[in-house]
Design an enzyme around this catalytic site. Structure first.
Site, PDB file in Angstrom:
ATOM      1  CG  HIS A   1      29.019  94.516 -23.300  1.00 29.65           C
ATOM      2  ND1 HIS A   1      27.770  95.053 -23.565  1.00 29.65           N
ATOM      3  CD2 HIS A   1      28.797  93.550 -22.371  1.00 29.65           C
ATOM      4  CE1 HIS A   1      26.868  94.443 -22.847  1.00 29.65           C
ATOM      5  NE2 HIS A   1      27.461  93.511 -22.112  1.00 29.65           N
ATOM      6  CD  GLU A   2      31.363  90.507 -21.569  1.00 30.09           C
ATOM      7  OE1 GLU A   2      31.330  90.424 -20.321  1.00 30.09           O
ATOM      8  OE2 GLU A   2      30.360  90.298 -22.283  1.00 30.09           O
TER       9      GLU A   2
ATOM     10  CB  THR B   1      18.867  68.984  -5.479  1.00 29.95           C
ATOM     11  OG1 THR B   1      17.491  68.644  -5.555  1.00 29.95           O
ATOM     12  CG2 THR B   1      19.049  70.441  -5.798  1.00 29.95           C
TER      13      THR B   1
ATOM     14  CG  HIS C   1      29.341  93.606 -17.706  1.00 28.17           C
ATOM     15  ND1 HIS C   1      28.147  94.099 -17.246  1.00 28.17           N
ATOM     16  CD2 HIS C   1      29.066  93.014 -18.893  1.00 28.17           C
ATOM     17  CE1 HIS C   1      27.197  93.825 -18.142  1.00 28.17           C
ATOM     18  NE2 HIS C   1      27.732  93.170 -19.150  1.00 28.17           N
TER      19      HIS C   1
ATOM     20  CE  LYS D   1      13.357  66.691  -6.481  1.00 29.41           C
ATOM     21  NZ  LYS D   1      14.396  67.514  -7.140  1.00 29.41           N
ATOM     22  CB  THR D   2      15.743  60.467  -8.670  1.00 31.29           C
ATOM     23  OG1 THR D   2      14.735  61.389  -9.073  1.00 31.29           O
ATOM     24  CG2 THR D   2      15.405  59.110  -9.201  1.00 31.29           C
TER      25      THR D   2
ATOM     26  N   GLY E   1      12.690  69.761  -3.536  1.00 31.72           N
ATOM     27  CA  GLY E   1      13.854  70.555  -3.898  1.00 31.72           C
ATOM     28  C   GLY E   1      13.913  70.814  -5.380  1.00 31.72           C
ATOM     29  N   PRO E   2      14.800  71.724  -5.773  1.00 35.42           N
ATOM     30  CG  PRO E   2      16.322  73.468  -5.828  1.00 35.42           C
ATOM     31  CD  PRO E   2      15.752  72.447  -4.935  1.00 35.42           C
ATOM     32  N   PRO E   3      15.217  70.884  -9.302  1.00 32.67           N
ATOM     33  CG  PRO E   3      14.383  71.355 -11.419  1.00 32.67           C
ATOM     34  CD  PRO E   3      14.622  71.963 -10.090  1.00 32.67           C
TER      35      PRO E   3
HETATM   36  P1  ADP Z   1      16.438  65.137  -8.996  1.00 27.63           P
HETATM   37  O1  ADP Z   1      15.688  63.849  -8.916  1.00 27.63           O
HETATM   38  O2  ADP Z   1      16.501  65.882  -7.709  1.00 27.63           O
HETATM   39  O3  ADP Z   1      15.992  66.012 -10.113  1.00 27.63           O
HETATM   40  P2  ADP Z   1      18.578  63.369  -9.560  1.00 27.63           P
HETATM   41  O4  ADP Z   1      18.562  62.556  -8.332  1.00 27.63           O
HETATM   42  O5  ADP Z   1      17.977  62.755 -10.766  1.00 27.63           O
HETATM   43  O6  ADP Z   1      17.954  64.782  -9.314  1.00 27.63           O
HETATM   44  O7  ADP Z   1      20.092  63.762  -9.851  1.00 27.63           O
HETATM   45  C1  ADP Z   1      20.652  63.689 -11.129  1.00 27.63           C
HETATM   46  C2  ADP Z   1      22.114  63.338 -11.049  1.00 27.63           C
HETATM   47  O8  ADP Z   1      22.863  64.382 -10.449  1.00 27.63           O
HETATM   48  C3  ADP Z   1      22.389  62.131 -10.189  1.00 27.63           C
HETATM   49  O9  ADP Z   1      22.274  60.960 -10.917  1.00 27.63           O
HETATM   50  C4  ADP Z   1      23.802  62.377  -9.716  1.00 27.63           C
HETATM   51  O10 ADP Z   1      24.738  61.928 -10.661  1.00 27.63           O
HETATM   52  C5  ADP Z   1      23.889  63.870  -9.640  1.00 27.63           C
HETATM   53  N1  ADP Z   1      23.683  64.346  -8.270  1.00 27.63           N
HETATM   54  C6  ADP Z   1      22.696  65.170  -7.865  1.00 27.63           C
HETATM   55  N2  ADP Z   1      22.800  65.437  -6.553  1.00 27.63           N
HETATM   56  C7  ADP Z   1      23.860  64.760  -6.097  1.00 27.63           C
HETATM   57  C8  ADP Z   1      24.491  64.614  -4.816  1.00 27.63           C
HETATM   58  N3  ADP Z   1      24.013  65.254  -3.726  1.00 27.63           N
HETATM   59  N4  ADP Z   1      25.569  63.835  -4.722  1.00 27.63           N
HETATM   60  C9  ADP Z   1      26.067  63.201  -5.809  1.00 27.63           C
HETATM   61  N5  ADP Z   1      25.527  63.282  -7.024  1.00 27.63           N
HETATM   62  C10 ADP Z   1      24.452  64.055  -7.202  1.00 27.63           C
HETATM   63 ZN    ZN Z   2      26.783  92.191 -20.667  1.00 26.63          ZN
HETATM   64 MG    MG Z   3      14.233  63.156 -10.176  1.00 28.95          MG
END
Ligand code: ADP
Ligand code: ZN
Ligand code: MG
Length: 618
Positions: free
Chosen positions: A431-432, A213, A435, A215-216, A209-211
């Site tokens: 400008h704003e 989200t 939009h 995962k860690t 997944g994207p950063p």
């Molecule tokens: P990744 O490893 O996917 O890049 P992390 O797990 O490091 O992301 O997430 C970074 C921080 O964002 C976490 O420590 C948490 O505080 C917050 N976070 C991200 N996703 C969630 C979630 N689904 N629920 C609660 N907190 C989240």
């Molecule tokens: Zn603009």
């Molecule tokens: Mg991570």
């Protein structure tokens, strides 16, 4: 050596112990030496006088040095130096004292060998062991077993249940991911439940997944829930400067894991080792390849039924496909996508538990406005809101804090001290509003919720916020075309009112171009090419890099079509603004004075003008 193994004692403690041991050795093993330390030094003349006066009882010769005792009740030791006195023996015989060449012969040769050769070695060895152990502890290594053997072992940290303290409760949304992971945890606890039916535990699961989200976070939650040993290491830790270390670390990690089974091995950011074997650049590639090969070998080699599950996380799935997914090493892929509306709301709530809230909080509204934000960004928003509350000396967080923090996270902090000249401020206002007006005058555009001309640290001078009333997963062609028109609206207003254009539209131009290109090359929305993929996106999560897969002729055609599409949007916007110039003036003046206006204010003025015009028309 047991004493030495106790950690946490200051170094001086060990020095003291060594000193005491030395003193004891001296007392019991070398009493002579100790005794002779107390000898009184006299000159040879005195010695001869004492011999003649029969005051001497015992004499020891040791080279040129003579040790002797007097014949009193408590004999005292003396020391003197002779200078080749040939009559010494005669003199001693005459005086009738005991004498002889004494020195070490009273010591067991084995013992002396031990003391001279073995003991120092032992001391050094123990010291070395102790140092190694200390080092391993500092490096966070599991210091089980012989510390010497730990050199070059992996830095995998063992997390057990109590250490992370994170559970699935802390991870909001991501229900599918949690479900799949729960099943793996369950397998480790009740393997027979699965083996009875004939189900095999997945060897590995890949979190993709994207950063930001979570995962860690999910992996840590698994560690918290699993109740089995949890080894965690990040991919970059594998790839080290020392050649061969990465591979040996992998080997060791799996060895440890096999010993501790059932257990979970988590490899974070596995893409750092699992990268496509791209064109050899630096020497480091070689190292990575070795590490990768070792990892693949280990994954193929170990027995899944033993209960070792491998979790890995990455935000570059593409580069891993070839090695891990295709050959079935990670037979489970767990998507961890950006949170949807409900997910965002839940994540906000999870993190808001840690801050004190006012009673006007509407998480749903915040979640809607923060469309596209990742979990990490949402967590950051809550924190920014709390910080803002502190700055303003409040004891709790309000809805306004949260709203402001969305903009802070998206566009940066307000630049309070950046003063725009009134001319610039006027241009930004038009400008704003340009939009906002184009957006509002078209159907199929997200409603405008906020317009501001307060500069941000990101460099934006103004900002028009549109928030969809509900979560959107699909966009129609019409909506995309409208969006391009909206993006060009700012520049149109500048051109229309001031008949000159500024650099302020650079971001709009970029976005509009990207959209137009994607419509043609990826969404199949052009008449000319239809549903033909002309571009492949290399990395869907980290944005950017995509590569054209078409002939140069087609590429040139695409470029032309992109130009046409954006131009078409520009013309639409221009037409709309020309027709509604009065409203444009009125709204821009209003924004110029207020600097920030809400969507309601905007709509109110927009509709009021209409009724006025209608009245004029009658
Ligand atoms: P990744 O490893 O996917 O890049 P992390 O797990 O490091 O992301 O997430 C970074 C921080 O964002 C976490 O420590 C948490 O505080 C917050 N976070 C991200 N996703 C969630 C979630 N689904 N629920 C609660 N907190 C989240
Ligand atoms: Zn603009
Ligand atoms: Mg991570």
């Amino acid at each position: 050596m047991k004493k030495v193994e106790k950690p946490k004692k200051p170094l001086i403690f060990y020095y003291l112990i060594a000193l005491i041991i030395l003193v004891l050795l001296n007392t019991f093993l070398f009493p002579n030496i100790l005794g002779k330390n107390k000898v009184k030094e006299v000159d040879y003349g005195t010695f001869l006088t004492m011999v003649e006066g029969k005051e001497v009882s015992k004499v020891e010769l040791n080279g040129d040095t003579i040790y002797f005792t007097d014949n009193s009740e408590e004999p005292k030791y003396y020391e003197t130096t002779t200078f080749d006195d040939p009559n010494l023996v005669n003199r001693l015989e005459d005086a009738g004292c005991e004498f002889g060449r004494v020195a070490q012969q009273e010591m067991n040769p084995l013992l002396s060998f031990f003391l001279v050769w073995i003991l120092p070695l032992l001391i050094f060895w123990a010291l070395g062991q102790w140092l190694a152990k200390k080092m391993m502890a500092k490096m966070g290594g599991g210091a089980a077993g012989n510390p010497f053997m730990q050199f070059g072992k992996s830095n995998a940290k063992i997390y057990v249940e109590s250490t992370t303290g994170i559970t699935f409760q802390d991870v909001a949304g991501e229900d599918e991911a949690k479900e799949l992971l729960t099943e793996i945890v369950d397998f480790l606890h009740n393997p027979q439940k699965y083996t009875e039916i004939g189900a095999v535990c997945p060897k590995g699961a890949l979190l993709v997944g994207p950063p930001g989200t979570g995962k860690t976070l999910l992996a840590k939650a698994v560690a918290g829930e699993a109740n089995v040993p949890f080894f965690s290491i990040s991919g970059s830790e594998f790839v080290e400067m020392f050649v061969g270390m990465g591979a040996s670390k992998v080997r060791d990690l799996f060895k440890q894991a096999n010993e501790k089974a059932p257990c979970i091995v988590f490899i974070d950011e596995i893409d750092t080792i699992g990268k496509k074997r791209d064109n050899a650049g630096y020497g480091g590639n070689d190292e990575r390849e070795q590490t990768l090969n070792q990892l693949l070998t280990e994954m193929d080699g170990f027995d899944a039924s033993k209960g070792v599950v491998i979790l890995a996380a990455t935000n570059r799935p593409d580069s891993l496909i070839r090695h891990f997914s295709v050959r079935g090493r990670f037979d489970r892929r767990i998507p961890v996508e950006l949170p949807d509306l409900k997910g965002r709301e839940e994540i906000l709530k999870v993190h808001a538990k840690k801050v004190r809230l006012g009673d006007d909080i509407d998480f749903n509204a915040i979640a809607r406005a923060a469309s596209g934000a990742s979990g990490a960004e949402l967590a950051n928003m809550v924190n920014e809101a709390a910080l803002r509350a502190v700055r303003e000396n409040r004891k709790y967080v309000t809805q306004a804090d949260l709203e402001e923090s969305i903009e802070t996270v998206i566009a940066g902090y307000q630049k309070k001290n950046q003063v725009l000249s009134s001319k610039e401020k006027l241009i930004v206002s038009y400008h704003e509003i340009g939009h906002a007006l184009v957006a509002a005058l078209q159907t199929n555009s997200a409603p405008v919720t906020k317009i501001t001309i307060i500069p941000r640290t990101s460099g934006a001078l103004g900002y028009t916020m549109q928030v969809e009333s509900e979560e959107r997963n699909l966009m129609t062609q019409e909506e995309l075309i409208n969006k391009i028109a909206t993006l060009t609206g700012g520049r149109c207003a500048e051109k229309l009112i001031f008949n000159s254009i500024t650099t302020g539209a650079s971001n709009d131009i970029e976005q509009a171009t990207k959209l137009a290109r994607a419509m043609i090359t990826r969404y199949g929305m052009s008449d000319r090419f239809g549903m033909v993929a002309l571009e492949t996106q290399n990395n869907p999560y980290l944005g950017g890099d995509s590569s054209l897969s078409c002939s140069p002729q087609t590429a040139a055609d695409i470029d032309q079509m992109v130009v046409d599409t954006v131009k078409h949007g520009y013309d639409t916007a221009m037409e709309l603004l020309e027709k509604n110039q009065k409203k444009l003036h009125e709204l821009a003046k209003y924004l110029y004075e207020k600097e920030t206006i809400t969507g309601e204010e905007f709509m109110q003025i927009l509709t009021r003008t209409e009724t006025l015009e209608e009245a004029e028309g009658k």
